[in-house]
Design a protein around this motif. Structure first.
Motif, PDB file in Angstrom:
ATOM      1  N   GLU A  32       0.832  -1.209   0.000  1.00  0.00           N
ATOM      2  CA  GLU A  32       0.000   0.000   0.000  1.00  0.00           C
ATOM      3  C   GLU A  32       0.863   1.253   0.000  1.00  0.00           C
ATOM      4  OE1 GLU A  32      -3.506   2.273   2.543  1.00  0.00           O
ATOM      5  OE2 GLU A  32      -2.972   0.228   3.101  1.00  0.00           O
ATOM      6  N   LEU A  33       1.957   1.216   0.756  1.00  0.00           N
ATOM      7  CA  LEU A  33       2.870   2.352   0.812  1.00  0.00           C
ATOM      8  C   LEU A  33       3.480   2.627  -0.560  1.00  0.00           C
ATOM      9  CD1 LEU A  33       4.162   4.476   2.601  1.00  0.00           C
ATOM     10  CD2 LEU A  33       5.899   2.789   3.243  1.00  0.00           C
ATOM     11  N   GLU A  34       3.856   1.582  -1.273  1.00  0.00           N
ATOM     12  CA  GLU A  34       4.407   1.752  -2.616  1.00  0.00           C
ATOM     13  C   GLU A  34       3.383   2.373  -3.565  1.00  0.00           C
ATOM     14  OE1 GLU A  34       5.767  -2.209  -3.510  1.00  0.00           O
ATOM     15  OE2 GLU A  34       7.687  -1.881  -2.516  1.00  0.00           O
ATOM     16  N   GLN A  35       2.121   1.961  -3.442  1.00  0.00           N
ATOM     17  CA  GLN A  35       1.058   2.536  -4.267  1.00  0.00           C
ATOM     18  C   GLN A  35       0.853   4.012  -3.936  1.00  0.00           C
ATOM     19  OE1 GLN A  35      -2.314   0.014  -3.528  1.00  0.00           O
ATOM     20  NE2 GLN A  35      -1.508  -1.678  -4.740  1.00  0.00           N
ATOM     21  N   LEU A  36       0.884   4.334  -2.652  1.00  0.00           N
ATOM     22  CA  LEU A  36       0.722   5.734  -2.242  1.00  0.00           C
ATOM     23  C   LEU A  36       1.860   6.600  -2.776  1.00  0.00           C
ATOM     24  CD1 LEU A  36      -0.466   5.319   1.451  1.00  0.00           C
ATOM     25  CD2 LEU A  36      -1.779   6.276  -0.439  1.00  0.00           C
ATOM     26  N   VAL A  37       3.077   6.102  -2.700  1.00  0.00           N
ATOM     27  CA  VAL A  37       4.230   6.854  -3.204  1.00  0.00           C
ATOM     28  C   VAL A  37       4.080   7.103  -4.700  1.00  0.00           C
ATOM     29  CG1 VAL A  37       6.721   6.737  -3.626  1.00  0.00           C
ATOM     30  CG2 VAL A  37       5.813   6.139  -1.386  1.00  0.00           C
ATOM     31  N   ALA A  38       3.619   6.100  -5.434  1.00  0.00           N
ATOM     32  CA  ALA A  38       3.418   6.266  -6.878  1.00  0.00           C
ATOM     33  C   ALA A  38       2.363   7.339  -7.153  1.00  0.00           C
ATOM     34  CB  ALA A  38       3.014   4.936  -7.509  1.00  0.00           C
ATOM     35  N   GLN A  39       1.283   7.350  -6.367  1.00  0.00           N
ATOM     36  CA  GLN A  39       0.233   8.351  -6.538  1.00  0.00           C
ATOM     37  C   GLN A  39       0.761   9.745  -6.224  1.00  0.00           C
ATOM     38  OE1 GLN A  39      -2.919   7.048  -3.963  1.00  0.00           O
ATOM     39  NE2 GLN A  39      -3.577   5.406  -5.331  1.00  0.00           N
ATOM     40  N   LEU A  40       1.538   9.851  -5.147  1.00  0.00           N
ATOM     41  CA  LEU A  40       2.088  11.149  -4.766  1.00  0.00           C
ATOM     42  C   LEU A  40       3.090  11.642  -5.805  1.00  0.00           C
ATOM     43  CD1 LEU A  40       2.576  10.540  -0.941  1.00  0.00           C
ATOM     44  CD2 LEU A  40       0.859  11.984  -2.013  1.00  0.00           C
ATOM     45  N   ASP A  41       3.920  10.738  -6.305  1.00  0.00           N
ATOM     46  CA  ASP A  41       4.914  11.110  -7.313  1.00  0.00           C
ATOM     47  C   ASP A  41       4.282  11.547  -8.629  1.00  0.00           C
ATOM     48  OD1 ASP A  41       7.083  10.713  -5.659  1.00  0.00           O
ATOM     49  OD2 ASP A  41       7.557   8.712  -6.448  1.00  0.00           O
ATOM     50  N   ALA A  42       3.106  11.002  -8.944  1.00  0.00           N
ATOM     51  CA  ALA A  42       2.433  11.354 -10.190  1.00  0.00           C
ATOM     52  C   ALA A  42       2.010  12.824 -10.194  1.00  0.00           C
ATOM     53  CB  ALA A  42       1.222  10.453 -10.414  1.00  0.00           C
ATOM     54  N   GLY A  43       1.741  13.377  -9.022  1.00  0.00           N
ATOM     55  CA  GLY A  43       1.393  14.790  -8.916  1.00  0.00           C
ATOM     56  C   GLY A  43       0.059  15.163  -9.524  1.00  0.00           C
ATOM     57  N   GLN A  44      -0.857  14.213  -9.619  1.00  0.00           N
ATOM     58  CA  GLN A  44      -2.144  14.469 -10.260  1.00  0.00           C
ATOM     59  C   GLN A  44      -3.305  14.576  -9.269  1.00  0.00           C
ATOM     60  OE1 GLN A  44      -2.374  15.013 -13.604  1.00  0.00           O
ATOM     61  NE2 GLN A  44      -0.153  14.876 -13.564  1.00  0.00           N
ATOM     62  N   LEU A  45      -3.005  14.541  -7.969  1.00  0.00           N
ATOM     63  CA  LEU A  45      -4.063  14.559  -6.960  1.00  0.00           C
ATOM     64  C   LEU A  45      -4.319  15.974  -6.450  1.00  0.00           C
ATOM     65  CD1 LEU A  45      -2.876  11.482  -4.875  1.00  0.00           C
ATOM     66  CD2 LEU A  45      -4.795  11.550  -6.461  1.00  0.00           C
ATOM     67  N   LEU A  47      -4.976  18.833  -3.613  1.00  0.00           N
ATOM     68  CA  LEU A  47      -4.213  19.071  -2.399  1.00  0.00           C
ATOM     69  C   LEU A  47      -4.757  18.301  -1.189  1.00  0.00           C
ATOM     70  CD1 LEU A  47      -1.861  20.566  -1.152  1.00  0.00           C
ATOM     71  CD2 LEU A  47      -3.387  22.494  -0.729  1.00  0.00           C
ATOM     72  N   ASP A  48      -6.082  18.283  -0.992  1.00  0.00           N
ATOM     73  CA  ASP A  48      -6.629  17.584   0.177  1.00  0.00           C
ATOM     74  C   ASP A  48      -6.371  16.081   0.110  1.00  0.00           C
ATOM     75  OD1 ASP A  48      -8.461  17.387  -1.946  1.00  0.00           O
ATOM     76  OD2 ASP A  48     -10.155  17.124  -0.577  1.00  0.00           O
ATOM     77  N   GLN A  49      -6.419  15.506  -1.089  1.00  0.00           N
ATOM     78  CA  GLN A  49      -6.119  14.083  -1.242  1.00  0.00           C
ATOM     79  C   GLN A  49      -4.631  13.811  -1.045  1.00  0.00           C
ATOM     80  OE1 GLN A  49      -7.714  12.380  -4.821  1.00  0.00           O
ATOM     81  NE2 GLN A  49      -9.791  13.052  -4.361  1.00  0.00           N
ATOM     82  N   LEU A  50      -3.792  14.754  -1.464  1.00  0.00           N
ATOM     83  CA  LEU A  50      -2.356  14.604  -1.236  1.00  0.00           C
ATOM     84  C   LEU A  50      -2.069  14.525   0.268  1.00  0.00           C
ATOM     85  CD1 LEU A  50      -0.784  17.103  -3.797  1.00  0.00           C
ATOM     86  CD2 LEU A  50      -0.457  14.631  -3.724  1.00  0.00           C
ATOM     87  N   LEU A  51      -2.693  15.395   1.031  1.00  0.00           N
ATOM     88  CA  LEU A  51      -2.481  15.421   2.469  1.00  0.00           C
ATOM     89  C   LEU A  51      -2.977  14.128   3.111  1.00  0.00           C
ATOM     90  CD1 LEU A  51      -1.579  16.852   5.014  1.00  0.00           C
ATOM     91  CD2 LEU A  51      -3.801  17.976   5.093  1.00  0.00           C
ATOM     92  N   THR A  52      -4.153  13.676   2.723  1.00  0.00           N
ATOM     93  CA  THR A  52      -4.715  12.438   3.274  1.00  0.00           C
ATOM     94  C   THR A  52      -3.810  11.256   2.966  1.00  0.00           C
ATOM     95  OG1 THR A  52      -6.955  13.288   3.020  1.00  0.00           O
ATOM     96  CG2 THR A  52      -6.720  10.911   3.239  1.00  0.00           C
ATOM     97  N   ARG A  53      -3.339  11.166   1.738  1.00  0.00           N
ATOM     98  CA  ARG A  53      -2.465  10.052   1.358  1.00  0.00           C
ATOM     99  C   ARG A  53      -1.098  10.147   2.038  1.00  0.00           C
ATOM    100  NH1 ARG A  53      -6.141  10.317  -2.662  1.00  0.00           N
ATOM    101  NH2 ARG A  53      -6.754   8.379  -3.678  1.00  0.00           N
TER     102      ARG A  53
END
Length: 89
Positions: A32-45, A47-53
Motif C-alpha cells: 500500500e505504501l508503494e502505491q501511495l508513493v506512486a500516486q504522490l509522485d504522479a502529482g495528479q491529486l 491538495l486535500d487528497q495529497l495530504l490524506t495520502r
C-alpha cells in the motif's frame, strides 16, 4: 428521540493498538505504501487528497518500521543478544 449529534470516529492513530489496525501484515503495508508513493509522485491529486495520502503513508511507514524493529529484537534474542550480519549467500 435520538440525539442530533453523531459520535465522531476516532482516528486510527489515537486508538489503542493502532499499529495492528494499520495493516494486516508488513507485506500488505509495504504494498500500500508503494502505491501511495506512486500516486504522490504522479502529482495528479488535489491538495486535500495529497495530504490524506501523505498521512496514511506516514502511518504505514511507522507500522513497517515497528515491525522491522520487532523482528530485529527477536533476532537479537535468538542470537544471544548479539546482532550478527546477515549472510544471504
Amino acid at each position: 428521540m435520538t440525539s442530533p449529534s453523531t459520535p465522531k470516529k476516532t482516528p486510527p492513530s489515537a486508538r489503542a493498538g493502532a499499529a495492528s489496525d494499520v495493516a494486516a501484515s508488513y507485506e500488505a503495508a509495504l504494498e500500500e505504501l508503494e502505491q501511495l508513493v506512486a500516486q504522490l509522485d504522479a502529482g495528479q491529486l488535489p491538495l486535500d487528497q495529497l495530504l490524506t495520502r501523505y498521512q496514511r503513508g506516514a502511518e504505514l511507514l511507522a507500522f513497517c518500521r515497528s515491525r522491522l524493529e520487532a523482528v530485529e529484537n527477536q533476532i537479537k534474542v535468538l542470537e544471544g543478544g548479539e546482532l550478527k550480519p546477515w549472510d544471504a549467500a
